[in-house]
Design an enzyme around this catalytic site. Structure first.
Site, PDB file in Angstrom:
ATOM      1  N   HIS A  87       0.713  -1.065  -0.006  1.00 13.35           N
ATOM      2  CA  HIS A  87      -0.026  -0.160   0.144  1.00 13.35           C
ATOM      3  C   HIS A  87       0.955   1.300  -0.094  1.00 13.35           C
ATOM      4  O   HIS A  87       1.971   1.439   0.436  1.00 13.35           O
ATOM      5  CB  HIS A  87      -0.883  -0.036   1.167  1.00 13.35           C
ATOM      6  CG  HIS A  87      -2.097   0.922   0.920  1.00 13.35           C
ATOM      7  ND1 HIS A  87      -2.222   2.201   1.140  1.00 13.35           N
ATOM      8  CD2 HIS A  87      -3.360   0.749   0.427  1.00 13.35           C
ATOM      9  CE1 HIS A  87      -3.175   2.759   0.884  1.00 13.35           C
ATOM     10  NE2 HIS A  87      -4.083   1.526   0.509  1.00 13.35           N
ATOM     11  N   HIS A  88       0.371   2.293  -0.801  1.00 14.65           N
ATOM     12  CA  HIS A  88       1.185   3.416  -0.805  1.00 14.65           C
ATOM     13  C   HIS A  88       1.626   4.023   0.517  1.00 14.65           C
ATOM     14  O   HIS A  88       2.227   4.934   0.601  1.00 14.65           O
ATOM     15  CB  HIS A  88       0.494   4.363  -2.037  1.00 14.65           C
ATOM     16  CG  HIS A  88       1.410   5.604  -2.355  1.00 14.65           C
ATOM     17  ND1 HIS A  88       3.066   5.126  -2.420  1.00 14.65           N
ATOM     18  CD2 HIS A  88       1.423   6.722  -2.800  1.00 14.65           C
ATOM     19  CE1 HIS A  88       3.370   6.468  -2.938  1.00 14.65           C
ATOM     20  NE2 HIS A  88       2.371   7.433  -3.193  1.00 14.65           N
ATOM     21  N   SER A  89       0.345   4.007   1.273  1.00  9.86           N
ATOM     22  CA  SER A  89       0.417   4.675   2.807  1.00  9.86           C
ATOM     23  C   SER A  89       1.805   4.193   3.549  1.00  9.86           C
ATOM     24  O   SER A  89       2.220   4.620   4.429  1.00  9.86           O
ATOM     25  CB  SER A  89      -0.746   4.283   3.622  1.00  9.86           C
ATOM     26  OG  SER A  89      -0.820   2.639   3.718  1.00  9.86           O
ATOM     27  N   ASN A 136       5.814   7.597   3.684  1.00 14.36           N
ATOM     28  CA  ASN A 136       6.159   8.415   2.368  1.00 14.36           C
ATOM     29  C   ASN A 136       6.936   9.710   2.913  1.00 14.36           C
ATOM     30  O   ASN A 136       6.744  10.293   3.872  1.00 14.36           O
ATOM     31  CB  ASN A 136       4.876   8.910   1.863  1.00 14.36           C
ATOM     32  CG  ASN A 136       4.355   7.863   1.099  1.00 14.36           C
ATOM     33  OD1 ASN A 136       4.319   7.705  -0.139  1.00 14.36           O
ATOM     34  ND2 ASN A 136       3.448   7.128   1.845  1.00 14.36           N
TER      35      ASN A 136
END
Length: 476
Positions: free
Chosen positions: A140-142, A321
């Site tokens: 997941h990009h989180s 991120n």
């Protein structure tokens, strides 16, 4: 169980996610099967299934209440049979069959009852009689951005072709043993600089500076957005023209690839007095112009790219991120390749100048404010219904410069597989590896038909740009 609070920027990817817009990023790597070990893939999967140690973020479970958090679960609570998948390609096992499989795997939203990752070992890849296999991983990009993902990759794979019994990705993660095989001095020198291709944002060494820099940057940016009065060549959010890439999207994905020699791009960048990233953006601009002309859908104004910029401090890989964004014109309104490159170079220079000179913590706040309107669109589900923030996301992540191995199996290529959202039906992301510049094109199957043509046109536009600057025969 320990809880780790999510930053606003990270949690927004989770709350904006839908079945049509899974907010996950992936990596596709291809390896050569060692000639003396024909059962290599089966043996690898069999051994990996015995490893039940999980390091962050592979043991993180998302909990939205009472506040968005990662909960670290014990090893016995992670179902490895769910996360590790073993697949075989149908005959003839070409890159086409691999692309079809990865497109399908990347279309599916991950189940939040489990930690948000999958590892797919894929065998049956054949090219000119050579046996290969592939590894597709998504998370997941989180939990991970492009630079963070590459740092994880560096820890997972070794420079030593004789290394054996290497741990699987989930046993390495951000906190496990480093399997790179590099001595400490080399690993320190290998830290990724915070730049999208050649010179951006060495701004972070001075610590947190005055908030006036953030307020000034945001004020000028959104004043331009509201008034439309932009300096010649400058791009701003929500001033991009409407295009076929910026409507509502659907679940199925397409994936295509392209690659060039890094030295080829550097030679062109030097001849054109620009950066490698300027070359990349100009090539994409030319390819998109041709694609849109072919579909009788080229806007009169230049397309705008949203270009992620890593602002990751010089610490080891971590969960989450560390990225901000600049906006750049792509020169799609310019026919001449040389003039297009100059337009791109001017626009990226202006975009870099707009970034505030602050430390990483303050940069997180700047990014949240800069992307706030876009994220609000995503959270409300109204993306793709008005003027787009940008027409496309184009990203460039530096990867390992040397060949890497997994249990003696050499990694030959690596391609990023990115995310899409309503209003952004195409993403182009590149990762450099062992002298090659590897580009992954991720598109909505319905919005971007014949996606492979954009990859083909990219190669042709690079050649035209080389001819324009007189370096077409340097690497022939």
């Amino acid at each position: 169980m320990a809880r780790k609070l999510l930053k606003i920027n990270d949690s927004s990817w989770l709350f904006a996610e839908t079945a049509r817009t899974p907010m996950q990023v992936g990596m596709l790597a291809t390896f050569r099967v060692p000639e003396d070990r024909p059962t290599f893939v089966a043996d690898l999967v069999r051994r990996w299934r015995t490893v039940h140690e999980f390091r962050p973020p592979y043991n993180y479970l998302f909990k939205s209440l009472p506040v968005p958090s990662w909960v670290e679960v014990p090893d016995e609570a992670v179902d490895l049979d769910y996360h590790l998948r073993h697949s075989g390609l149908p005959a003839p096992g070409s890159q086409r069959e691999l692309g079809v499989l990865v497109s399908r795997l990347h279309s599916a939203k991950m189940d939040r009852r489990y930690p948000l990752w999958e590892v797919h070992v894929i065998e049956g890849l054949r090219d000119e009689g050579v046996e290969r296999w592939a590894l597709y991983m998504k998370a997941h990009h989180s939990q991970v951005d492009g630079v963070g993902g590459v740092r994880l990759l560096r820890r997972m794979f070794s420079v030593d072709p004789d290394a054996r019994d290497m741990l699987p990705p989930w046993a390495v993660g951000t906190h496990g043993p480093d399997q790179s095989g590099l001595p400490p001095r080399e690993k320190k020198a290998e830290v990724v600089r915070a730049e999208p291709g050649g010179g951006v944002v060495d701004l972070l060494g001075g610590g947190v500076r005055s908030g006036a820099s953030i307020l000034g940057s945001l004020g000028r940016t959104y004043a331009e957005t509201l008034t439309g009065r932009l300096e010649t060549g400058r791009a701003a959010p929500f001033r991009a023209p409407q295009s076929i890439f910026n409507g509502r999207i659907h679940t199925p994905r397409r994936f295509a690839t392209q690659h060039y020699s890094i030295e080829r791009l550097r030679t062109l960048a030097k001849a054109a007095d620009g950066s490698l990233n300027d070359v990349f953006l100009a090539v994409c601009g030319g390819a998109l112009r041709r694609y849109l002309l072919e579909h009788d859908a080229l806007p009169g104004e230049s397309l705008t790219a949203n270009v992620p910029v890593s602002v990751r401090a010089h610490e080891g890989a971590r969960v989450g991120n560390a990225v901000t964004f600049l906006f750049s014109r792509l020169g799609t309104d310019v026919h001449d390749p040389r003039k297009r490159f100059e337009a791109v170079k001017t626009s990226t220079r202006l975009g870099k100048q707009r970034l505030p000179e602050v430390g990483q913590t303050a940069m997180d706040a700047y990014t949240a404010a800069l992307m706030g309107p876009f994220l609000t669109q995503a959270l409300l589900g109204v993306g793709g219904r008005g003027r787009p923030s940008a027409n496309i996301v184009i990203s460039n992540v530096p990867g390992p410069s040397e060949v890497r191995y997994l249990d003696g199996s050499p990694m030959e290529e690596i391609f990023p597989v990115s995310l899409l959202f309503n209003g952004q039906a195409l993403n182009i992301t590149a990762v450099s590896y062992a002298g090659e510049f590897n580009i992954g094109y991720t598109g909505c199957r319905d919005s971007v038909p014949s996606l492979q043509r954009i990859a083909v046109y990219s190669g042709e536009e690079l050649r035209l740009l080389e001819e324009a600057y007189g370096v077409a025969d340097v690497h022939a």
